[in-house]
Design an enzyme around this catalytic site. Sequence first.
Site, short mmCIF file in Angstrom:
data_model
loop_
_atom_site.label_atom_id
_atom_site.label_comp_id
_atom_site.label_asym_id
_atom_site.label_seq_id
_atom_site.Cartn_x
_atom_site.Cartn_y
_atom_site.Cartn_z
N CYS A 100 0.89 -1.35 -0.08
CA CYS A 100 0.00 -0.04 -0.03
C CYS A 100 1.02 1.34 0.10
CB CYS A 100 -1.02 0.03 1.13
SG CYS A 100 -2.18 -1.39 1.14
N CYS A 181 -3.59 -0.40 -3.54
CA CYS A 181 -4.31 0.07 -2.20
C CYS A 181 -3.47 1.31 -1.57
CB CYS A 181 -4.23 -1.02 -0.95
SG CYS A 181 -2.50 -1.65 -1.01
#
Length: 275
Positions: A100, A181
């Site tokens: 992420c 993400c």
Amino acid sequence: MDHGESRRPEKRRRRRRVALCVAAVLLLLIIVAVVLGVTLSKETNQFQSVFFSRCEKFKGHDCQKIWEAFQQAYVNQDPCDVPMEAYDPLITAAPFKPTCNRMMFWSKTKDVVHEFTEKRDCFVTLEDTLLGSVLDGLTWCGKEGSSETFTSDCPGWTDCENNTVRSFWNRVSAAYADIACGDVTAMLNGSIAVPFSPTSIFGSIEVKGLNATRVKSLNVVLVTDEKNVTNCTNASLKDLQKELAEGIKYNCKEVPETQIQECGSNPQKPCGSCW
Ligand SMILES: *[C@@H]1O[C@H](CO)[C@@H](O)[C@H](O)[C@H]1NC(C)=O
Ligand SMILES: *[C@@H]1O[C@H](CO)[C@@H](O)[C@H](O)[C@H]1NC(C)=O
Ligand SMILES: *[C@@H]1O[C@H](CO)[C@@H](O)[C@H](O)[C@H]1NC(C)=O
Ligand SMILES: *[C@@H]1O[C@H](CO)[C@@H](O)[C@H](O)[C@H]1NC(C)=O
Ligand SMILES: *[C@@H]1O[C@H](CO)[C@@H](O)[C@H](O)[C@H]1NC(C)=O
Ligand SMILES: *[C@@H]1O[C@H](CO)[C@@H](O)[C@H](O)[C@H]1NC(C)=O
């Protein structure tokens, strides 16, 4: 009588010569077949050894299992009839792990983006992951009725839609976008008139694949040089925003190529301040 008797051995000699010729031709055919056979399996062996040496740089993976999952997608198949779904078992065998806020996509900036991600750990491109790095720059295909992997005479990128190599990159790009993400970055080329192309892998697969439940924002880094042909106001970038799922924020920043290179070679500089 004398004549007839002397003709017989001549006939025999001629017959022997014909037999020798046939044997020579057969031998030649066998040699050609053997040489071809050897070069074919040499192609497979060379490809396989590159695959394994690149794969083994990633610790904790079963490269044999990944190789088998990879091969089942295209071996013994028509190289123009390999849909991207054929690589589903490969994705299962070597799944992507989300990183992420560090995921980097790119289009038409391959050299600059990789020079940067190789030097700095701030960002991860598909080509820095196991599957991306193992197959980067390689060509491969199979053939119906053969268990070999070929590396020459494979269909090119645009020769047919579902070719072995293109379907691989489509499939892994979709899988990579799917796990994206947080804040996602994309490096696009500001030295060309149209920095966002809807037919590129980035435009046709990755942007559409970003899932708003996981991705907070897409941050375009538009790499410019002295000539800055285009900028963040370009209409193609408006098209990019339209392709994004609702809820994903969009930003665009023009960044000179020299600034990216500087940041890449300066490990003290925090990643966040590269642009
Ligand atoms: C390519 O494969 C897809 C499935 O991934 C299929 O829908 C499509 O019809 C195929 N295209 C051609 C030209 O065969
Ligand atoms: C942008 O594209 C041009 C033309 O293809 C290329 O010469 C240049 O290196 C690219 N810029 C970057 C940052 O990759
Ligand atoms: C986004 O991810 C969620 C959760 O994994 C899933 O339920 C949803 O179907 C995904 N949306 C799209 C458009 O794929
Ligand atoms: C290029 O972009 C910079 C800022 O991004 C701007 O200051 C400069 O005027 C631009 N040059 C041209 C030729 O458009
Ligand atoms: C962006 O480029 C357009 C022309 O393509 C120009 O009119 C505009 O002033 C530029 N904007 C910036 C901020 O450089
Ligand atoms: C900006 O985008 C449009 C289409 O999306 C393109 O036709 C145009 O040439 C682009 N570049 C510049 C420098 O205006």
